[in-house]
Design a protein around this motif. Structure first.
Motif, mmCIF file in Angstrom:
data_model
loop_
_atom_site.group_PDB
_atom_site.id
_atom_site.type_symbol
_atom_site.label_atom_id
_atom_site.label_comp_id
_atom_site.label_asym_id
_atom_site.label_seq_id
_atom_site.Cartn_x
_atom_site.Cartn_y
_atom_site.Cartn_z
ATOM 1 N N PRO A 152 -26.905 -26.204 -41.049
ATOM 2 C CA PRO A 152 -28.031 -26.702 -40.231
ATOM 3 C C PRO A 152 -27.920 -28.179 -39.889
ATOM 4 O O PRO A 152 -28.321 -28.594 -38.800
ATOM 5 N N ILE A 153 -27.374 -28.971 -40.803
ATOM 6 C CA ILE A 153 -27.198 -30.400 -40.502
ATOM 7 C C ILE A 153 -26.224 -30.589 -39.347
ATOM 8 O O ILE A 153 -26.457 -31.372 -38.428
ATOM 9 N N ILE A 154 -25.108 -29.856 -39.393
ATOM 10 C CA ILE A 154 -24.098 -29.989 -38.333
ATOM 11 C C ILE A 154 -24.647 -29.530 -36.997
ATOM 12 O O ILE A 154 -24.409 -30.158 -35.957
ATOM 13 N N ILE A 155 -25.420 -28.444 -36.988
ATOM 14 C CA ILE A 155 -25.901 -27.874 -35.734
ATOM 15 C C ILE A 155 -27.094 -28.647 -35.167
ATOM 16 O O ILE A 155 -27.175 -28.892 -33.956
ATOM 17 N N CYS A 156 -28.025 -29.046 -36.033
ATOM 18 C CA CYS A 156 -29.301 -29.592 -35.564
ATOM 19 C C CYS A 156 -29.364 -31.118 -35.597
ATOM 20 O O CYS A 156 -29.949 -31.724 -34.703
ATOM 21 N N ILE A 157 -28.772 -31.748 -36.603
ATOM 22 C CA ILE A 157 -28.971 -33.185 -36.795
ATOM 23 C C ILE A 157 -27.856 -34.004 -36.154
ATOM 24 O O ILE A 157 -28.129 -35.015 -35.494
ATOM 25 N N PHE A 158 -26.620 -33.583 -36.329
ATOM 26 C CA PHE A 158 -25.504 -34.369 -35.805
ATOM 27 C C PHE A 158 -25.540 -34.537 -34.288
ATOM 28 O O PHE A 158 -25.278 -35.643 -33.786
ATOM 29 N N PRO A 159 -25.846 -33.493 -33.478
ATOM 30 C CA PRO A 159 -25.935 -33.733 -32.020
ATOM 31 C C PRO A 159 -26.991 -34.767 -31.654
ATOM 32 O O PRO A 159 -26.745 -35.650 -30.815
ATOM 33 N N ALA A 160 -28.166 -34.683 -32.284
ATOM 34 C CA ALA A 160 -29.196 -35.684 -31.997
ATOM 35 C C ALA A 160 -28.756 -37.069 -32.448
ATOM 36 O O ALA A 160 -29.033 -38.081 -31.784
ATOM 37 N N LEU A 161 -28.054 -37.138 -33.589
ATOM 38 C CA LEU A 161 -27.567 -38.428 -34.072
ATOM 39 C C LEU A 161 -26.543 -39.021 -33.113
ATOM 40 O O LEU A 161 -26.552 -40.237 -32.835
ATOM 41 N N PHE A 162 -25.663 -38.177 -32.578
ATOM 42 C CA PHE A 162 -24.673 -38.664 -31.624
ATOM 43 C C PHE A 162 -25.346 -39.160 -30.343
ATOM 44 O O PHE A 162 -24.918 -40.163 -29.751
#
Length: 230
Positions: free
Chosen positions: A196-206
């Motif tokens: 879930p971190i890779i799918i949901c958080i990393f795109p928004a962080l990028f």
């Protein structure tokens, strides 16, 4: 069915009826519908076979899921119930009376365990021997720890050892196992939340990190007249 908490013949009829319906009726209806719509026979047969296989295993999966949930509830509340039984026995109650009392008191916390204790008390009141009633408890629950407890209580009853000390030691052992299971579940959490971190958080962080830089780069190229990507 006993491990899942179901008694009587109705559950067996429902189980095998649903298994027959999902394995035979649903694939036949799917094949008939595909044939009526003019679909390819091979694809229709493959879909019907797939539905038959899935339908055969769905009742087993649901039953196993119910068994695991029930056994998990039993194991989570069983150490505390043993402590209550030990306190009642140490206070002067007999083991049979202590089991009946604890079954009434623990109903709000664990209805499943209270139901098992009530069934055990009913068998004892009906005249069944303690060994047979305890063996039936182990059979209904299907738990190795409860089987070990039954064996310990039978040995204590046979050799006249102190039941209070035996219950205390066994309850401590069950609590250690419960703590180990909780630690094992906690250790798996980082692995489970990584996706879930890779799918949901990393795109928004990028987007937050690289977005202003990209916007500034595009604006700078527009001011200088340099085509983007040129």
């Amino acid at each position: 069915f006993l491990h899942a908490g179901y008694r009587g013949d109705a559950i067996a009829i429902i189980y095998f009826s649903s298994k027959t319906f999902l394995t035979l009726v649903v694939p036949c209806l799917s094949f008939a519908y595909s044939y009526y719509q003019g679909h390819d026979i091979t694809s229709a047969l493959a879909l019907a076979t797939f539905l038959a296989v899935i339908g055969y295993f769905i009742p087993d999966y649901i039953l196993n899921l119910l068994i695991k949930q029930r056994q998990k509830e039993l194991m989570n509340s069983f150490p505390d119930a043993l402590d209550l039984v030990r306190i009642c026995v140490a206070s002067g109650l007999g083991l049979d009376a202590a089991i009946s009392r604890v079954g009434d008191e623990i109903r709000l916390v664990s209805p499943t365990l209270a139901e098992e204790f009530e069934q055990l008390s009913l068998e004892l009141r009906a005249g069944s021997s303690r060994e047979n009633a305890l063996n039936n408890l182990a059979i209904r629950t299907g738990l190795k720890d409860i089987e070990a407890l039954v064996a310990m209580l039978k040995q204590a009853n046979r050799f006249g050892t102190n039941v209070t000390d035996a219950l205390h030691i066994f309850a401590e052992d069950l609590r250690v196992k419960r703590k180990s299971r909780a630690q094992e579940v906690a250790a798996k959490i980082p692995v489970k939340i990584s996706l879930p971190i890779i799918i949901c958080i990393f795109p928004a962080l990028f987007v937050v990190i690289l977005g202003p830089a990209i916007i500034g780069l595009v604006n700078a190229m527009h001011r200088t007249g340099t085509p983007f990507g040129g």
